[in-house]
Scaffold this active site. Structure first.
Site: not given
Length: 152
Positions: A50, A57, A72-74, A91-92
């Protein structure tokens, strides 16, 4: 000579990046270019901090994309997402920022991210972003992360 792409992290001891800004994402060639299909990453234990209280969070992220030239490589994605553990943001900002960075760097046909956040201050916050309308004919299963219901 190997046909495998050169990656910075795969098969190597890789420390967690100190921040999302310093995290590096690796991309590998799409083995099926020109054929729209869906790739999904489910991240049920995403964490950040937060920006006001510094408290942790927690979220369940679902990242869907239709790759174009690269994917994308994991492992690099795991390290990038893990770098948010000490990152303070709303969060946004976390959810949309992850989606935008992946879209800007990878340039897939299409990408969406759902951030299903656990309650902060008693209110769950879900955040959704997508780059555009999905490509025609792309099979798009629902994300099916249930809304927060508390204990009952």
């Amino acid at each position: 000579m190997s046909d495998q792409p050169q990656t910075r992290f795969l098969g190597k001891d890789s420390p967690m990046p100190t921040s999302p800004e310093t995290a590096v994402l690796d991309y590998v060639p799409n083995p099926r270019p020109g054929k729209p299909y869906l790739v999904r990453f489910a991240v049920p234990e995403f964490t950040s901090l937060c920006p006001v209280t510094g408290q942790p969070d927690f979220a369940h992220l679902v990242i869907d994309y239709a790759p174009d030239k690269v994917m994308v490589e994991s492992k690099s994605l795991k390290l990038f997402l893990g770098s948010f553990r000490n990152h303070q943001a709303f969060h946004e900002d976390c959810t949309v920022g992850i989606g935008e960075r992946l879209f800007d760097e990878m340039q897939p046909y299409w990408l969406r991210i759902g951030g299903y956040w656990y309650p902060r201050g008693g209110i769950p916050i879900d955040v959704f972003w997508q780059s555009s309308e999905p490509p025609a004919g792309l099979w798009l299963p629902p994300q099916e992360v249930p809304g927060y219901r508390g204990r009952g």
